[in-house]
Design a protein around this motif. Structure first.
Motif, short mmCIF file in Angstrom:
data_model
loop_
_atom_site.label_atom_id
_atom_site.label_comp_id
_atom_site.label_asym_id
_atom_site.label_seq_id
_atom_site.Cartn_x
_atom_site.Cartn_y
_atom_site.Cartn_z
N MET A 1 0.84 -1.23 -0.03
CA MET A 1 -0.05 -0.10 -0.08
C MET A 1 1.05 1.34 0.22
N THR A 2 0.43 2.16 -0.70
CA THR A 2 1.20 3.69 -0.79
C THR A 2 0.96 4.36 0.27
N ASP A 3 1.79 5.34 0.61
CA ASP A 3 1.75 6.19 1.52
C ASP A 3 0.53 7.07 1.76
N THR A 4 0.22 7.85 2.47
CA THR A 4 -0.48 8.83 2.64
C THR A 4 0.49 9.97 2.46
N VAL A 5 0.16 11.00 1.81
CA VAL A 5 0.91 12.14 1.41
C VAL A 5 -0.07 13.36 1.75
N LYS A 6 0.29 14.09 2.85
CA LYS A 6 -0.68 15.05 3.48
C LYS A 6 0.09 16.36 3.34
N PHE A 7 -0.31 17.34 3.00
CA PHE A 7 0.28 18.56 3.07
C PHE A 7 -0.47 19.66 4.27
N VAL A 8 0.12 19.78 5.20
CA VAL A 8 -0.61 20.92 6.12
C VAL A 8 0.20 22.06 6.35
N LEU A 9 -0.54 23.17 6.07
CA LEU A 9 -0.22 24.42 6.32
C LEU A 9 0.10 24.78 7.94
N ASP A 10 1.14 25.28 8.30
CA ASP A 10 1.01 26.01 9.60
C ASP A 10 -0.01 26.93 9.67
N GLU A 11 -0.40 26.83 10.93
CA GLU A 11 -1.49 27.84 11.32
C GLU A 11 -1.13 29.36 10.92
N SER A 12 0.03 29.40 11.22
CA SER A 12 0.70 30.89 11.06
C SER A 12 0.62 31.36 9.55
N ARG A 13 0.47 30.42 8.48
CA ARG A 13 0.32 30.44 7.36
C ARG A 13 -1.13 30.42 6.64
N MET A 14 -2.00 30.49 7.64
CA MET A 14 -3.50 30.59 7.02
C MET A 14 -3.42 32.06 6.48
N PRO A 15 -4.34 32.11 5.23
CA PRO A 15 -4.55 33.32 4.49
C PRO A 15 -4.91 34.66 5.33
N ARG A 16 -4.49 35.79 5.20
CA ARG A 16 -4.88 36.94 5.83
C ARG A 16 -5.61 37.66 4.81
N HIS A 17 -5.80 37.60 3.61
CA HIS A 17 -6.64 38.08 2.65
C HIS A 17 -7.57 37.16 1.93
N TRP A 18 -8.70 37.64 1.37
CA TRP A 18 -9.31 37.02 0.65
C TRP A 18 -8.98 37.47 -0.72
N TYR A 19 -8.92 36.70 -2.09
CA TYR A 19 -8.68 36.88 -3.37
C TYR A 19 -9.88 37.45 -4.14
N ASN A 20 -9.95 38.71 -4.62
CA ASN A 20 -11.06 39.14 -5.33
C ASN A 20 -10.74 39.30 -6.94
N ILE A 21 -11.22 38.49 -7.60
CA ILE A 21 -11.09 38.25 -9.05
C ILE A 21 -11.64 39.36 -9.77
N ASN A 22 -12.46 39.99 -9.25
CA ASN A 22 -12.94 41.33 -10.07
C ASN A 22 -11.88 42.26 -10.29
N ALA A 23 -10.81 42.12 -9.56
CA ALA A 23 -9.35 43.22 -9.69
C ALA A 23 -8.74 42.77 -11.10
N ASP A 24 -9.08 41.46 -11.61
CA ASP A 24 -8.07 40.98 -12.59
C ASP A 24 -9.06 40.50 -13.82
N LEU A 25 -10.13 40.75 -13.81
CA LEU A 25 -10.97 40.48 -14.92
C LEU A 25 -10.74 41.11 -16.35
N PRO A 26 -10.32 40.53 -17.25
CA PRO A 26 -10.01 41.07 -18.68
C PRO A 26 -11.13 42.29 -19.11
N VAL A 27 -12.25 41.63 -18.76
CA VAL A 27 -13.71 42.47 -19.19
C VAL A 27 -14.47 42.66 -17.75
N PRO A 28 -14.73 43.82 -17.50
CA PRO A 28 -15.67 43.82 -16.15
C PRO A 28 -16.98 43.04 -16.30
#
Lengths: 454, 454
Positions: A1-28
């Motif tokens: 059986m193959t290993d479980t491969v899990k990637f856990v981010l440290d809590e300190s690296r939890m995002p501080r911002h949401w990303y708003n795609i409206n800023a990058d739309l080629p057409v509004p």
């Protein structure tokens, strides 16, 4: 059986911002229109329903929007959520593809929905709101808002489609366990509900009626607002925490996706995982493929029209330009209840129209088969909605096997199936069938679209 | 609102050994006796049912037993599990106590059971076993073994008590989703089952009958073994990964428990969190209190007799010295199905007899009330079993409030309540009642104990 491969981010690296795609739309985006005047709506028009901060987010074109401290504090209960490499599934398929999944089922309600429920409850509490109304069909959204209400001291009233209220007593108990009030819709608590009951005393309800009741209740009361669990820009914004984390976790894996896959109902979990990657691409980053998977029986993106339509059947909501099967269309009763919506988020519709994301539709049975194949390899039973993303992932992995290509494929496992065992019971018992696409019903519903050309 | 305070162990610090309390017992356990001869049992007697490695663990007095790599690989899917400080609950109670909980609901089946299911499936696969039989009542154990079987390529057959089989179709679907076979017991697949059906065609089954069927099937077939989800030494051993992690996490919190609390049915989740701390104490470490919480309607530790008894009603299993209400006693149908067992793990019974752990019993209704209080503060709905630990924790926290003491209290939140919403539905609907302790029935069952004095 193959290993479980899990990637856990440290809590300190939890995002501080949401990303708003409206800023990058080629057409509004096309403007949102007032249901009465058909003119672009103003922030003031929305104030009876939403707090100012949420309306600002709905209309913002700022790229990074700060996640408030108290929201991050609640997120930290289950976030950063894990990202896995599906090594056992790869092995079972014999594919050279590298398969990854982001798992949102670790939240207390078992799906991605609390990401926005917590944010919306916070902003409402800041605005002095004491009550929030909402509607729920399958119950996943109502449960998440009930949880968020309990944590922020806000009373939540959920109008639950009557047929679901009767068929899903466990979902109701889940909401009530968190102190929410759950009302079968149509009800006698609103004029909209009473009107329906007068005309059709034995109405089993619909999401459209439930929205009307929730909106009416919120609009009438000073200290009461309304909340929606998908479709709107601010809801999709709050879900981007998924993709921002996933991007960091893929870097931990020293890999980058070639393909990102999510299921689409209203569009929020798809947006959550896709937008951060798509935003990078729009700003000149790596080109990836983005596949939006929907049910063949409710094929909003693959067969709907890109046009102005209402969000509800009673036509109380603003008009948005979106892929729609017509607000009069009632999707058949397949088990992925979270994907049974006549429309699609305006942002996702817009991106599909620009050719930046690829929609695809699957039948119910093939999705359940894929879900079980995933469960037996990876140990998690997906929600029926998530099975659509699983199916597309397996198909793409098998395509890699044929071509010998080793693509990196990332999908959003947006929720577990613990509350959907009736669906699996029916599937395993051979009682499920595929639903034909109701072409003529959709044609009728589309004929009823308002004639707005913008 | 108060912060979420979560302590996450890095994967690299996941335990490499289980802790065997037999190494540190001040008085050794009484021997296990052969059901026929009443003489101490040998390893050979157990070989038809269990793999050699498991029998060795059952009888071992070695302190640290290595967790095999492939077992750790599966553990890593959800382990190390998080430990939380329940700050929001502390605030709601206004207690000076510091409340901590270890959360085992993050496993794919939602409880601590996979910790041993995965280990047992691994050792059986190593022994060349192709099939494992087991019994299940509420279904939590059967689900976990089904999962483990899927991951290790072993076919799992679960004898499910007929009344549960009929009342809990979702649990059955969960097991079948992982490819396990689920048979309503009594069944016509075994002599034991056929005998019961011949005498009582409409029998609704019992755990005792289901055990007989599973054991019979395993004993008869070369490539088939039997597995148990609690009670035995090796099962409790596998669960100590919980407490070993918790000890490290408490150190991260720069704190140490004064009090450790768990609920007890067969005893495995209690042992899991308590034994590593108790072992430290037995070797001269800090003195702590350990509270074992059981249902007042099945008060094995608080009212049972410490005597030799059988593990099943049909008297096919070996005899162990344990706290028992008599193997003929059928506990009433309260909702914490995982706590409905006539006996108690020999290790826990022994420790209670030595005064090293303190048993306590609560009624069903007060446990549900405590569970809802916890859910609304902490966002997680506990399993009905875990509510017993929550109730004791809240009681102790309120005692601290009265006395002004600031104790550190750690409890094991051994599972979530996602699959127990019928119980919450009944509780919220006012349909649950407390069950009286069936004193006279217990007296009859105890009168039937075998007369063994050792």
């Amino acid at each position: 059986m193959t290993d479980t491969v899990k990637f856990v981010l440290d809590e300190s690296r939890m995002p501080r911002h949401w990303y708003n795609i409206n800023a990058d739309l080629p057409v509004p985006l096309a403007p949102v229109l007032h249901p009465g005047t058909h003119q672009p709506i103003s922030a003031d028009d929305l104030l009876p329903l939403f707090p100012g901060a949420v309306i600002e987010q709905e209309m913002s074109t700022e790229r990074d929007i700060e996640i408030p401290g108290p929201v991050r504090d609640v997120y930290r209960q289950w976030r950063p959520s894990p990202l896995y490499r599906a090594r056992r599934l790869e092995q079972a398929l014999g594919t050279p593809a590298r398969l990854y999944y982001k798992y949102e089922g670790v939240s207390p309600t078992g799906s991605h929905k609390p990401n926005t429920a917590v944010a919306q409850a916070f902003y409402n509490r800041e605005a002095g709101i004491k009550h929030i109304t909402t509607e729920t069909g399958a119950g996943q959204w109502g449960s998440s808002l009930a949880l968020a209400g309990a944590l922020f001291g806000i009373e939540v009233v959920v109008y639950m489609v009557k047929v679901s209220f009767q068929q899903k007593p466990y979902r109701r108990a889940f909401m009530e366990s968190f102190g929410a009030e759950c009302i079968a819709s149509p009800s006698d608590t609103t004029a909209a509900g009473r009107a329906v009951l007068a005309a059709t005393p034995d109405s089993t309800g619909s999401l459209g009626i439930a929205i009307s009741e929730a909106v009416e209740m919120a609009a009438q009361r000073e200290d009461t607002h309304y909340a929606l669990g998908s479709v709107l820009n601010h809801v999709l914004l709050h879900q981007t925490v998924i993709g921002i984390e996933a991007r960091e976790q893929m870097a931990m894996a020293e890999d980058e996706p070639d393909l990102v896959i999510g299921c689409t109902g209203g569009g929020s979990n798809f947006a959550g995982i896709v937008f951060p990657f798509l935003g990078d691409q729009l700003r000149g980053g790596k080109r990836m493929e983005f596949i939006a998977v929907e049910p063949a029986a409710c094929p909003t993106l693959t067969k709907g029209r890109f046009a102005y339509d209402y969000g509800d059947t009673a036509h109380l909501t603003p008009l948005t330009k979106m892929h729609t099967l017509g607000s009069g269309f009632v999707p058949p009763g397949f088990h992925a209840g979270g994907l049974r919506y006549h429309g699609m988020a305006p942002q996702i519709s817009h991106l599909a129209d620009l050719g930046l994301i690829q929609p695809r539709a699957y039948e119910q049975l093939e999705c359940f088969a894929a879900g079980l194949q995933f469960a037996r390899a990876e140990g998690i039973i997906p929600a029926p909605e998530a099975n659509h993303a699983v199916k597309a992932t397996i198909d793409e992995a098998m395509r890699c096997k044929e071509s010998g290509q080793s693509k990196a494929i990332l999908f959003n496992l947006c929720g577990h199936g613990n509350f959907d065992m009736q669906a699996y019971t029916d599937y395993l018992g051979g009682k499920l069938k595929d639903h034909e696409y109701a072409e003529s019903e959709v044609a009728i519903a589309l004929a009823g679209l308002p004639s707005i050309t913008r």
